[in-house]
Design an enzyme around this catalytic site. Structure first.
Site, short mmCIF file in Angstrom:
data_model
loop_
_atom_site.label_atom_id
_atom_site.label_comp_id
_atom_site.label_asym_id
_atom_site.label_seq_id
_atom_site.Cartn_x
_atom_site.Cartn_y
_atom_site.Cartn_z
N ARG A 57 0.84 -1.22 0.00
CA ARG A 57 0.00 0.00 0.00
C ARG A 57 0.87 1.26 0.00
O ARG A 57 0.55 2.26 -0.62
CB ARG A 57 -0.95 -0.03 1.21
N HIS A 109 -6.44 6.70 12.76
CA HIS A 109 -6.00 5.31 12.60
C HIS A 109 -4.55 5.21 12.15
O HIS A 109 -4.12 4.17 11.65
CB HIS A 109 -6.92 4.58 11.60
N CYS A 117 8.80 2.24 16.57
CA CYS A 117 9.75 1.27 17.12
C CYS A 117 9.18 0.67 18.41
O CYS A 117 8.78 1.41 19.32
CB CYS A 117 11.07 2.00 17.43
N LEU A 203 -21.28 7.41 -1.72
CA LEU A 203 -21.87 6.84 -2.94
C LEU A 203 -23.21 6.19 -2.62
O LEU A 203 -24.11 6.16 -3.44
CB LEU A 203 -20.96 5.74 -3.49
C1 BV8 Z 1 -11.38 0.21 19.32
C2 BV8 Z 1 -6.12 1.32 9.87
C3 BV8 Z 1 -11.49 0.36 21.66
C4 BV8 Z 1 -5.55 0.04 9.41
C5 BV8 Z 1 -8.40 0.72 10.49
C6 BV8 Z 1 -18.27 -5.45 17.39
C7 BV8 Z 1 -19.18 -4.41 17.25
C8 BV8 Z 1 -18.76 -3.09 17.22
C9 BV8 Z 1 -17.39 -2.78 17.31
C10 BV8 Z 1 -16.51 -3.82 17.44
C11 BV8 Z 1 -16.93 -5.15 17.48
N1 BV8 Z 1 -15.83 -5.91 17.59
C12 BV8 Z 1 -14.74 -5.13 17.63
C13 BV8 Z 1 -15.15 -3.86 17.56
C14 BV8 Z 1 -14.29 -2.67 17.58
C15 BV8 Z 1 -13.63 -2.48 16.22
C16 BV8 Z 1 -14.67 -2.42 15.11
O1 BV8 Z 1 -15.37 -1.43 14.96
N2 BV8 Z 1 -14.74 -3.53 14.33
C17 BV8 Z 1 -15.68 -3.58 13.23
C18 BV8 Z 1 -15.06 -4.41 12.08
C19 BV8 Z 1 -16.98 -4.23 13.72
N3 BV8 Z 1 -12.94 -1.23 16.29
C20 BV8 Z 1 -11.67 -1.21 16.74
O2 BV8 Z 1 -11.03 -2.20 17.03
C21 BV8 Z 1 -11.07 0.17 16.93
N4 BV8 Z 1 -10.56 0.27 18.27
O3 BV8 Z 1 -12.56 0.02 19.25
O4 BV8 Z 1 -10.69 0.37 20.50
C22 BV8 Z 1 -11.66 1.75 22.12
C23 BV8 Z 1 -12.30 2.69 21.34
C24 BV8 Z 1 -12.47 3.98 21.79
C25 BV8 Z 1 -11.97 4.32 23.02
C26 BV8 Z 1 -11.32 3.36 23.79
C27 BV8 Z 1 -11.16 2.07 23.34
C28 BV8 Z 1 -9.91 0.40 16.00
C29 BV8 Z 1 -10.38 0.30 14.57
C30 BV8 Z 1 -9.26 0.80 13.66
C31 BV8 Z 1 -8.88 -0.29 12.67
N5 BV8 Z 1 -7.99 0.29 11.66
N6 BV8 Z 1 -7.57 1.32 9.62
C32 BV8 Z 1 -5.37 0.02 7.92
O5 BV8 Z 1 -5.79 0.97 7.23
O6 BV8 Z 1 -4.81 -0.98 7.47
S1 BV8 Z 1 -10.02 0.54 10.07
C33 BV8 Z 1 -10.24 0.80 8.39
O7 BV8 Z 1 -11.49 0.27 8.01
C34 BV8 Z 1 -10.40 2.24 8.03
O8 BV8 Z 1 -9.49 3.05 8.71
C35 BV8 Z 1 -11.82 2.54 8.38
O9 BV8 Z 1 -11.93 2.98 9.70
C36 BV8 Z 1 -12.47 1.20 8.32
C37 BV8 Z 1 -13.60 1.14 7.32
O10 BV8 Z 1 -13.15 1.69 6.19
P1 BV8 Z 1 -13.90 2.95 5.50
O11 BV8 Z 1 -12.96 4.08 5.57
O12 BV8 Z 1 -15.28 3.20 5.99
O13 BV8 Z 1 -13.96 2.37 4.11
P2 BV8 Z 1 -14.90 1.23 3.62
O14 BV8 Z 1 -14.16 0.53 2.55
O15 BV8 Z 1 -15.46 0.45 4.76
O16 BV8 Z 1 -16.11 2.06 2.99
C38 BV8 Z 1 -15.84 2.94 1.92
C39 BV8 Z 1 -17.02 3.85 1.84
O17 BV8 Z 1 -16.76 4.78 0.80
C40 BV8 Z 1 -18.29 3.13 1.46
O18 BV8 Z 1 -19.36 3.64 2.23
C41 BV8 Z 1 -18.49 3.49 -0.02
O19 BV8 Z 1 -19.85 3.60 -0.38
C42 BV8 Z 1 -17.85 4.85 -0.08
N7 BV8 Z 1 -17.28 5.21 -1.39
C43 BV8 Z 1 -16.64 4.41 -2.27
N8 BV8 Z 1 -16.25 5.17 -3.35
C44 BV8 Z 1 -16.65 6.44 -3.10
C45 BV8 Z 1 -17.30 6.47 -1.87
N9 BV8 Z 1 -17.82 7.60 -1.35
C46 BV8 Z 1 -17.70 8.73 -2.09
N10 BV8 Z 1 -17.09 8.78 -3.29
C47 BV8 Z 1 -16.56 7.65 -3.82
N11 BV8 Z 1 -15.94 7.72 -5.03
#
Ligand code: BV8
Length: 234
Positions: A57, A109, A117, A203
């Site tokens: 990436r 993120h 490190c 979108l």
């Molecule tokens: C945390 C970096 C505790 C890495 C990322 C069960 C239920 C609820 C929550 C949880 C659960 N089990 C676990 C959890 C928590 C978990 C979570 O939410 N899991 C999900 C899968 C259920 N979250 C965590 O672990 C977070 N930490 O909760 O810690 C805490 C919290 C607060 C305070 C104290 C303690 C940490 C999550 C971070 C993970 N790292 N990224 C890397 O990049 O490799 S996440 C990564 O995916 C992104 O950063 C982003 O956040 C996420 C989703 O990606 P999006 O950006 O939304 O993109 P996606 O592809 O999903 O969607 C694209 C969108 O764009 C679509 O809507 C599409 O329609 C639109 N689109 C497409 N083209 C266009 C467009 N829009 C406009 N124009 C276009 N042309």
């Protein structure tokens, strides 16, 4: 009273720059779901696999083809010309907002071009490939570098600053994010609770679209400049 805008962006704002979103190509990379690779457990189990995921990436981001699109550029213009405060919170780890000219950007993120490190905790900008032999530029330790990226299960960065801004903003906009990852997906509820006008630009409706008062559907490269033009005229 000066008006303040908080904007949350996701992978969708970088899609028109050629960076695949997490949900594109049914969200797989080398047949792995990102949520299975972007975890401390995956890094512990197979650091080379995770380094390959980020090295690929990072190379794409720096290939000279990927560039900010009209959506990134419009947000930089908003920050520059808006008569009030603009805070840009991004879930993205690319640097396209900065390349477009945005300066007040919080990468909740983490950042693809930075590595941390595990020996001295220093965060350094590393634009080349990183692997188990990479030395820390600060302490010199070998083999302790990891992407400075927040993985699933890890605590996002800048949370206090973000929540403070959400609780006092007049407008909250989410752009190009599917609303399936928390805590980012919960920001709209905090802003709405605080009385902000909430708008989603995407979108298609996100998982939390019903929390938004206003929805603007379409590609960010078109919808964001239109939205910014209207804000700057209002
Ligand atoms: C945390 C970096 C505790 C890495 C990322 C069960 C239920 C609820 C929550 C949880 C659960 N089990 C676990 C959890 C928590 C978990 C979570 O939410 N899991 C999900 C899968 C259920 N979250 C965590 O672990 C977070 N930490 O909760 O810690 C805490 C919290 C607060 C305070 C104290 C303690 C940490 C999550 C971070 C993970 N790292 N990224 C890397 O990049 O490799 S996440 C990564 O995916 C992104 O950063 C982003 O956040 C996420 C989703 O990606 P999006 O950006 O939304 O993109 P996606 O592809 O999903 O969607 C694209 C969108 O764009 C679509 O809507 C599409 O329609 C639109 N689109 C497409 N083209 C266009 C467009 N829009 C406009 N124009 C276009 N042309």
């Amino acid at each position: 009273m000066s008006r303040s805008i908080v904007i949350l962006t996701g992978a969708g704002i970088s899609a028109e720059s050629g960076i695949a979103t997490f949900r594109d190509s049914d969200g797989l990379w080398e047949n792995h779901r990102p949520e299975d690779v972007a975890t401390p457990e995956a890094f512990e189990a197979d650091p080379d696999l995770v380094h390959r995921f980020y090295n690929a990436r990072r190379r794409q981001l720096l290939d000279g083809v990927v560039a900010p699109n009209a959506g990134h550029i419009a947000l930089a213009r908003l920050e520059n010309e808006f008569d009030g405060e603009v805070l840009l919170v991004t879930q993205n780890i690319d640097d396209l907002h900065e390349r477009a000219g945005s300066t007040r950007v919080l990468h909740m993120h983490g950042e693809l071009l930075s590595s941390r490190c595990s020996v001295c905790e220093a965060v350094s900008e590393l634009r080349g490939d990183v692997d188990g032999t990479t030395r820390c530029p600060v302490c010199g330790a070998e083999g302790g570098m990891r992407p400075h990226v927040v993985w699933f299960g890890e605590i996002p960065l800048y949370m206090q600053e973000i929540f403070t801004a959400l609780e006092r903003c007049d407008v909250f906009a989410a752009i190009g994010t599917s609303g399936n990852v928390y805590p980012a997906a919960g920001f709209v509820a905090v802003a709405r609770e605080a009385g902000a006008h909430t708008v989603e630009l995407n979108l298609e409706p996100s998982w939390v679209n019903t929390d938004f008062e206003e929805t603007r559907l379409g590609p960010a490269g078109t919808s964001v400049p239109q939205w910014v033009d209207e804000l700057l005229k209002s």
